[in-house]
Design an enzyme around this catalytic site. Structure first.
Site, mmCIF file in Angstrom:
data_model
loop_
_atom_site.group_PDB
_atom_site.id
_atom_site.type_symbol
_atom_site.label_atom_id
_atom_site.label_comp_id
_atom_site.label_asym_id
_atom_site.label_seq_id
_atom_site.Cartn_x
_atom_site.Cartn_y
_atom_site.Cartn_z
ATOM 1 N N ASP A 158 -15.658 10.946 -23.403
ATOM 2 C CA ASP A 158 -14.854 10.107 -22.501
ATOM 3 C C ASP A 158 -15.083 10.644 -21.081
ATOM 4 O O ASP A 158 -14.552 11.704 -20.716
ATOM 5 C CB ASP A 158 -13.375 10.166 -22.905
ATOM 6 C CG ASP A 158 -12.558 9.155 -22.121
ATOM 7 O OD1 ASP A 158 -12.788 9.010 -20.894
ATOM 8 O OD2 ASP A 158 -11.699 8.496 -22.729
ATOM 9 N N ILE A 159 -15.894 9.929 -20.311
ATOM 10 C CA ILE A 159 -16.312 10.418 -18.985
ATOM 11 C C ILE A 159 -15.101 10.563 -18.060
ATOM 12 O O ILE A 159 -14.915 11.578 -17.387
ATOM 13 C CB ILE A 159 -17.346 9.457 -18.361
ATOM 14 C CG1 ILE A 159 -18.522 9.271 -19.324
ATOM 15 C CG2 ILE A 159 -17.821 9.957 -17.005
ATOM 16 C CD1 ILE A 159 -19.423 8.083 -19.001
ATOM 17 N N LYS B 238 -4.963 10.091 -20.323
ATOM 18 C CA LYS B 238 -6.121 10.527 -19.531
ATOM 19 C C LYS B 238 -5.703 11.223 -18.233
ATOM 20 O O LYS B 238 -6.556 11.593 -17.426
ATOM 21 C CB LYS B 238 -7.037 9.334 -19.224
ATOM 22 C CG LYS B 238 -7.576 8.641 -20.491
ATOM 23 C CD LYS B 238 -8.799 7.791 -20.230
ATOM 24 C CE LYS B 238 -9.148 6.975 -21.451
ATOM 25 N NZ LYS B 238 -10.513 6.496 -21.488
ATOM 26 N N ASN C 185 -21.256 -3.156 -25.080
ATOM 27 C CA ASN C 185 -19.981 -3.839 -24.862
ATOM 28 C C ASN C 185 -20.220 -5.064 -24.008
ATOM 29 O O ASN C 185 -21.171 -5.093 -23.228
ATOM 30 C CB ASN C 185 -19.024 -2.927 -24.099
ATOM 31 C CG ASN C 185 -18.376 -1.904 -24.988
ATOM 32 O OD1 ASN C 185 -18.258 -2.107 -26.193
ATOM 33 N ND2 ASN C 185 -17.953 -0.808 -24.408
HETATM 34 O O1 C5P Z 1 -10.042 4.535 -23.663
HETATM 35 P P1 C5P Z 1 -10.621 3.319 -23.023
HETATM 36 O O2 C5P Z 1 -12.074 3.148 -23.320
HETATM 37 O O3 C5P Z 1 -9.878 2.056 -23.199
HETATM 38 O O4 C5P Z 1 -10.486 3.677 -21.455
HETATM 39 C C1 C5P Z 1 -11.005 2.855 -20.481
HETATM 40 C C2 C5P Z 1 -11.235 3.651 -19.226
HETATM 41 O O5 C5P Z 1 -11.882 4.897 -19.499
HETATM 42 C C3 C5P Z 1 -12.165 2.921 -18.281
HETATM 43 O O6 C5P Z 1 -11.812 3.313 -16.980
HETATM 44 C C4 C5P Z 1 -13.528 3.458 -18.700
HETATM 45 O O7 C5P Z 1 -14.479 3.325 -17.663
HETATM 46 C C5 C5P Z 1 -13.227 4.898 -19.023
HETATM 47 N N1 C5P Z 1 -14.075 5.447 -20.098
HETATM 48 C C6 C5P Z 1 -14.988 6.435 -19.837
HETATM 49 N N2 C5P Z 1 -15.741 6.974 -20.846
HETATM 50 C C7 C5P Z 1 -15.601 6.544 -22.113
HETATM 51 C C8 C5P Z 1 -14.659 5.531 -22.392
HETATM 52 C C9 C5P Z 1 -13.932 5.002 -21.366
HETATM 53 O O8 C5P Z 1 -15.144 6.840 -18.670
HETATM 54 N N3 C5P Z 1 -16.327 7.063 -23.064
#
Ligand code: C5P
Length: 393
Positions: free
Chosen positions: A304-305, A339, A209
């Site tokens: 999604d961490i 979330k 990204n």
């Molecule tokens: O769903 P999206 O990617 O837009 O969400 C963004 C938020 O979720 C940010 O805070 C990003 O660091 C976190 N995130 C995460 N793990 C992922 C995707 C996003 O921790 N796989």
């Protein structure tokens, strides 16, 4: 920041950066600290004790054998009383002495006979910094609990460019609340993700990204300034670690997740990283060859961490970031709910990416709070203040 009633020993060793230590001395005194300066013999080749005496308002100490110093136990009294021992600049030679526990002058003796925290700001030529003995010494200092501030990269007094330049006095000042347990997040563990992730396609290609990491690093700096113990889990960036921050480098989302889970528990988790949504189902072990008929990659979703940490039974206070290209408020609020986050920071991606300034909007249970456009560190400080406020609510 106030350092009123704080006693700081400022150790100065021999290096051209010693002149910057004079500025640091001034800043410490201005913040209210009581500063005692201890110089090595080599430091006095660069700056005179009189400079530090004038700035600190106290006589400068340098000799172990000073007959005028009361009962001759100065090396014990001074460091017993202190809240922090700060060696700025710390030469390569002084770091080596610290590692060996040598005590052949007043400053090294104080470092050994201390009960307060010791922080050093190294300054040296880039080759000295990169040399194996210095690397070994830094590992040992970390193990011994010595806080290493910097160094920074940039032009050096020797005319070379690289890592080894001393942190600027302002950056050292910014790290002090964290080191001394002061500030709105004092005593709190804050875990932060930053930068992009890199998902390998084959040994020479990958998916990533666009993310410079600047915002995450600014948040880490702001949290450290507020007194938190900060761990920064960072994807690939070319940024220097903020002073007082512990950094763990990762590449992929899976590695980032593993590092984050291993660092729990924490009080606050701030997910600033632009984590790749997908990775290769199977990473090719050899370089993939071009073919005329195009290429289809089979991707699978990354974990999604942030959502995983926020769903833990004893979840920390979780903060998310949402970079959108349109309908910021609607998408951001939806993400916050999905979330289950108490706080989400929204921004328009096209306004922020790679820039030094940012326009952020905070979304929490009390509504929407736009922050004025400012540089990322100023925004990060606003965010940290808001987090501290919500934590103490
Ligand atoms: O769903 P999206 O990617 O837009 O969400 C963004 C938020 O979720 C940010 O805070 C990003 O660091 C976190 N995130 C995460 N793990 C992922 C995707 C996003 O921790 N796989």
């Amino acid at each position: 920041m106030s350092l009123a009633n704080k006693r700081i020993i400022l150790g100065v060793t021999g290096g051209i950066a010693a002149y910057k230590s004079a500025e640091l001395c001034r800043l410490l005194v201005k913040a209210g600290a009581e500063v005692r300066v201890v110089m090595t013999a080599a430091a006095q080749q660069f700056v005179t004790p009189l400079t530090f005496q004038a700035l600190s308002g106290q006589p400068v100490l340098s000799s172990l054998w000073d007959a005028a110093s009361g009962d001759g136990m100065e090396h014990i009294h001074l460091s017993r009383d202190a809240d922090l021992l700060l060696v700025v600049p710390a030469s390569a030679d002084f770091l080596a002495k610290l590692v060996q526990g040598r005590a052949d002058d007043l400053l090294s003796t104080l470092c050994l006979a201390r009960s307060c925290r010791l922080a050093v700001a190294p300054a040296m030529n880039r080759e000295m910094w990169a040399a194996r003995p210095t690397r070994r010494n830094l590992e040992q200092l970390a193990e011994d609990g010595v806080m290493v501030l910097g160094p920074a990269a940039g032009e050096q007094a020797c005319g070379e460019i690289g890592l080894g330049r001393m942190l600027e006095p302002n950056a050292i000042m910014a790290a002090l609340p964290g080191l001394m347990g002061l500030g709105a997040l004092a005593g709190k563990r804050v875990l932060i993700t930053a930068g992009p992730t890199f998902e390998a396609i084959d040994p020479v290609r990958g998916l990533t990204n666009l993310s410079s990491g600047k915002m995450g690093y600014a948040v880490a700096q702001a949290a450290a300034e507020a007194g938190a113990e900060v761990c920064l889990v960072s994807g690939p960036t070319c940024l220097a670690t903020p002073a007082g921050v512990r950094r763990i480098d990762v590449q992929s989302a899976a590695q980032m997740r593993q590092a984050v889970l291993a660092e729990l528990p924490c009080t606050v988790f701030i997910a600033v990283a632009a984590v790749a949504d997908y990775r290769m189902d199977v990473t090719a072990t050899q370089k993939m060859k071009k073919s005329a008929g195009g290429l289809t990659l089979h991707l699978v979703a990354n974990p999604d961490i942030l959502a995983e940490v926020a769903a833990l039974p004893d979840a920390p206070f979780c903060v998310g970031f949402a970079a959108e290209t349109e309908q910021l408020a609607a998408y951001a609020e939806a993400k916050r709910t999905r979330k289950k986050l108490p706080l989400l920071v929204g921004n328009l991606a096209q306004d922020t990416l790679g820039q030094d300034a940012a326009e952020l909007v905070l979304f929490d249970d009390q509504g929407k709070h736009p922050l004025p456009r400012a540089d990322k560190l100023t925004q990060a400080r606003h965010l940290v203040r808001r987090i501290a406020h919500l934590l103490n609510d």
